[in-house]
Design a protein around this motif. Structure first.
Motif, PDB file in Angstrom:
ATOM      1  N   THR A 233       0.830  -1.326   0.005  1.00  0.00           N
ATOM      2  CA  THR A 233      -0.134   0.026  -0.002  1.00  0.00           C
ATOM      3  C   THR A 233       1.035   1.141   0.086  1.00  0.00           C
ATOM      4  O   THR A 233       0.797   2.242  -0.888  1.00  0.00           O
ATOM      5  CB  THR A 233      -0.891  -0.028   1.276  1.00  0.00           C
ATOM      6  OG1 THR A 233      -1.618  -1.191   1.190  1.00  0.00           O
ATOM      7  CG2 THR A 233      -1.658   1.485   1.174  1.00  0.00           C
ATOM      8  N   VAL A 234       1.798   1.314   0.962  1.00  0.00           N
ATOM      9  CA  VAL A 234       2.582   2.557   1.143  1.00  0.00           C
ATOM     10  C   VAL A 234       3.391   2.714  -0.296  1.00  0.00           C
ATOM     11  O   VAL A 234       3.611   3.916  -0.885  1.00  0.00           O
ATOM     12  CB  VAL A 234       3.702   2.388   2.452  1.00  0.00           C
ATOM     13  CG1 VAL A 234       4.701   3.498   2.200  1.00  0.00           C
ATOM     14  CG2 VAL A 234       3.179   2.336   3.572  1.00  0.00           C
ATOM     15  N   THR A 235       4.201   1.536  -0.824  1.00  0.00           N
ATOM     16  CA  THR A 235       4.836   1.427  -1.887  1.00  0.00           C
ATOM     17  C   THR A 235       4.011   2.192  -3.113  1.00  0.00           C
ATOM     18  O   THR A 235       4.298   3.052  -3.889  1.00  0.00           O
ATOM     19  CB  THR A 235       5.619   0.360  -2.198  1.00  0.00           C
ATOM     20  OG1 THR A 235       6.424  -0.153  -1.007  1.00  0.00           O
ATOM     21  CG2 THR A 235       6.435   0.369  -3.548  1.00  0.00           C
ATOM     22  N   GLY A 236       2.842   1.454  -3.143  1.00  0.00           N
ATOM     23  CA  GLY A 236       2.016   1.601  -4.370  1.00  0.00           C
ATOM     24  C   GLY A 236       1.389   3.290  -4.520  1.00  0.00           C
ATOM     25  O   GLY A 236       1.385   3.852  -5.471  1.00  0.00           O
ATOM     26  N   LEU A 237       1.108   3.722  -3.320  1.00  0.00           N
ATOM     27  CA  LEU A 237       0.870   5.142  -3.177  1.00  0.00           C
ATOM     28  C   LEU A 237       1.978   6.102  -3.577  1.00  0.00           C
ATOM     29  O   LEU A 237       1.768   7.010  -4.220  1.00  0.00           O
ATOM     30  CB  LEU A 237       0.244   5.512  -1.959  1.00  0.00           C
ATOM     31  CG  LEU A 237      -1.171   4.854  -1.561  1.00  0.00           C
ATOM     32  CD1 LEU A 237      -1.626   5.139  -0.060  1.00  0.00           C
ATOM     33  CD2 LEU A 237      -2.071   5.295  -2.192  1.00  0.00           C
ATOM     34  N   LEU A 238       3.162   5.618  -3.208  1.00  0.00           N
ATOM     35  CA  LEU A 238       4.129   6.721  -3.515  1.00  0.00           C
ATOM     36  C   LEU A 238       4.553   6.548  -4.912  1.00  0.00           C
ATOM     37  O   LEU A 238       4.768   7.484  -5.567  1.00  0.00           O
ATOM     38  CB  LEU A 238       5.272   6.026  -2.696  1.00  0.00           C
ATOM     39  CG  LEU A 238       5.725   6.324  -1.289  1.00  0.00           C
ATOM     40  CD1 LEU A 238       6.934   5.628  -0.572  1.00  0.00           C
ATOM     41  CD2 LEU A 238       5.669   7.936  -1.129  1.00  0.00           C
ATOM     42  N   VAL A 239       4.366   5.242  -5.545  1.00  0.00           N
ATOM     43  CA  VAL A 239       4.649   5.159  -6.956  1.00  0.00           C
ATOM     44  C   VAL A 239       3.723   6.022  -7.829  1.00  0.00           C
ATOM     45  O   VAL A 239       3.846   6.594  -8.685  1.00  0.00           O
ATOM     46  CB  VAL A 239       4.661   3.784  -7.428  1.00  0.00           C
ATOM     47  CG1 VAL A 239       4.758   3.587  -8.856  1.00  0.00           C
ATOM     48  CG2 VAL A 239       6.102   3.188  -6.752  1.00  0.00           C
ATOM     49  N   SER A 240       2.176   5.739  -7.221  1.00  0.00           N
ATOM     50  CA  SER A 240       1.191   6.444  -7.994  1.00  0.00           C
ATOM     51  C   SER A 240       1.466   7.790  -7.924  1.00  0.00           C
ATOM     52  O   SER A 240       1.098   8.718  -9.009  1.00  0.00           O
ATOM     53  CB  SER A 240      -0.103   6.062  -7.318  1.00  0.00           C
ATOM     54  OG  SER A 240      -1.224   6.722  -7.943  1.00  0.00           O
ATOM     55  N   TRP A 241       1.797   8.529  -6.896  1.00  0.00           N
ATOM     56  CA  TRP A 241       1.801   9.977  -6.633  1.00  0.00           C
ATOM     57  C   TRP A 241       2.903  10.358  -7.458  1.00  0.00           C
ATOM     58  O   TRP A 241       2.593  11.530  -8.395  1.00  0.00           O
ATOM     59  CB  TRP A 241       2.127   9.992  -5.150  1.00  0.00           C
ATOM     60  CG  TRP A 241       2.330  11.520  -4.749  1.00  0.00           C
ATOM     61  CD1 TRP A 241       3.707  12.350  -4.861  1.00  0.00           C
ATOM     62  CD2 TRP A 241       1.466  12.679  -4.283  1.00  0.00           C
ATOM     63  NE1 TRP A 241       3.452  13.612  -4.658  1.00  0.00           N
ATOM     64  CE2 TRP A 241       2.061  13.978  -4.239  1.00  0.00           C
ATOM     65  CE3 TRP A 241       0.084  12.612  -4.227  1.00  0.00           C
ATOM     66  CZ2 TRP A 241       1.282  15.096  -3.963  1.00  0.00           C
ATOM     67  CZ3 TRP A 241      -0.720  13.686  -3.902  1.00  0.00           C
ATOM     68  CH2 TRP A 241      -0.011  14.889  -3.635  1.00  0.00           C
ATOM     69  N   HIS A 242       3.962   9.889  -7.527  1.00  0.00           N
ATOM     70  CA  HIS A 242       5.194  10.637  -8.160  1.00  0.00           C
ATOM     71  C   HIS A 242       5.354  10.307  -9.733  1.00  0.00           C
ATOM     72  O   HIS A 242       5.747  10.981 -10.596  1.00  0.00           O
ATOM     73  CB  HIS A 242       6.631  10.004  -7.643  1.00  0.00           C
ATOM     74  CG  HIS A 242       6.985  10.516  -6.475  1.00  0.00           C
ATOM     75  ND1 HIS A 242       6.964  11.800  -6.200  1.00  0.00           N
ATOM     76  CD2 HIS A 242       6.740   9.802  -5.173  1.00  0.00           C
ATOM     77  CE1 HIS A 242       7.582  11.940  -4.748  1.00  0.00           C
ATOM     78  NE2 HIS A 242       7.173  10.782  -4.224  1.00  0.00           N
ATOM     79  N   LEU A 243       4.409   9.187 -10.169  1.00  0.00           N
ATOM     80  CA  LEU A 243       4.537   8.652 -11.629  1.00  0.00           C
ATOM     81  C   LEU A 243       3.183   8.944 -12.250  1.00  0.00           C
ATOM     82  O   LEU A 243       2.993   8.955 -13.328  1.00  0.00           O
ATOM     83  CB  LEU A 243       4.664   7.210 -11.829  1.00  0.00           C
ATOM     84  CG  LEU A 243       6.255   6.868 -11.414  1.00  0.00           C
ATOM     85  CD1 LEU A 243       6.535   5.366 -11.746  1.00  0.00           C
ATOM     86  CD2 LEU A 243       7.272   7.706 -12.031  1.00  0.00           C
ATOM     87  N   GLY A 244       2.276   9.042 -11.330  1.00  0.00           N
ATOM     88  CA  GLY A 244       0.650   9.709 -11.801  1.00  0.00           C
ATOM     89  C   GLY A 244      -0.140   8.481 -12.464  1.00  0.00           C
ATOM     90  O   GLY A 244      -0.855   8.483 -13.230  1.00  0.00           O
TER      91      GLY A 244
END
Length: 297
Positions: A233-244
């Motif tokens: 969850t944490v990793t996915g949200l970070l990737v989603s935030w920075h890569l759109g």
């Protein structure tokens, strides 16, 4: 460190984080038994079997959650009833119900003017749209799942590893199977509006499947799956935030990626152990689970 912490300073991302953590806990409790019993197809079928209830609730402007619960419950009852027939295998019963429920749902949703939008939301969810009320529902669902798991732990263990032993010990395997279906229904219906039906399946299966390659007891699998789901969850949200990218899909993709990394590491470990198969370290009734079932050496 700003790139790591800044996204979670935004209110809707923070709610998404808490929602994902709660879903990870629920899916860890239910998904462990799904993986141990080889019920992945049933989990997938039940997640899609919610569509008629969600579609009907949407058309009637009712509660989508209640519609999902009723539809998934009907699916679980149908599987239980058809599985008792000696003429049909369980896979056949599940497949027929899966196709029938999905087709009925699509027919109902097709009457909606926003068919494409509704179906997309159902399949993929919107983790960034989690509301405070959703967190309350997830927290209650997690508590209920924990209670069911604690009360029925011994029966579930016996059912997973040795159904005949469960019957011998008077554990009523049919009742245990019903409770297990209730737990699975609870996990899927409580989580689908956060990550969608297609993606909740990833969190339900991938973390427990990754941990079961290493853990030697059911509680360790559950704890490890919850932690791995939280990390996803944490990793996915970070990737989603920075890569759109789409947040829910990214979380599920990260969870599946962790599974493949775990499987690769287990394979490498097996090769270093003079060619021993990594599957030999998976839980079986010869370890702690065997003692839980009352076996003696």
């Amino acid at each position: 460190m700003e790139w790591l912490l800044a996204p979670f300073g935004v209110s809707f991302v923070e709610r998404a984080l808490w929602g994902g953590l709660l879903v990870s806990g629920i899916c860890a409790l239910a998904g462990t038994w799904v993986v141990l019993r080889g019920m992945a197809f049933l989990g997938d079928a039940m997640s899609h079997g919610m569509l008629p209830g969600v579609a009907a609730a949407s058309l009637l402007e009712g509660s989508l959650f209640l519609g999902a619960v009723l539809s998934a419950g009907a699916m679980a009852l149908g599987v239980t009833a058809l599985s008792r027939s000696s003429r049909l295998s369980q896979d056949t019963s599940i497949g027929l119900l899966f196709v029938g429920m999905l087709a009925t749902g699509v027919i109902l949703v097709s009457h909606s003017q926003s068919f494409a939008v509704d179906l997309t939301a159902f399949l993929f969810g919107d983790v960034l749209a989690v509301r405070p009320g959703d967190l309350v529902v997830l927290a209650v669902a997690l508590g209920a799942a924990a209670v069911i798991t604690a009360v029925a732990h011994r029966s579930f263990t016996a059912l997973a590893f040795d159904p005949r032993k469960a019957r011998t010990l008077g554990m009523r395997p049919r009742l245990a199977q019903t409770l297990l279906l209730c737990l699975l229904t609870l996990a899927i219906t409580a989580s689908f509006h956060v990550v969608g039906t297609l993606l909740v399946f990833g969190l339900l299966i991938a973390p427990p499947a990754a941990v079961v390659l290493w853990a030697r007891s059911v509680p360790l699998v559950m704890a490890g799956a919850a932690l791995l789901g939280a990390l996803s969850t944490v990793t996915g949200l970070l990737v989603s935030w920075h890569l759109g990218t789409a947040a829910g899909a990214t979380i599920a993709a990260v969870a599946v990626a962790f599974f493949f990394l775990s499987a690769l590491a287990a394979e490498l470990r097996g090769r270093r152990s003079h060619g021993a198969s990594p599957s030999s370290d998976r839980m079986a009734p010869d370890g702690p689970a065997r003692k839980e079932l009352g076996y003696t050496s």
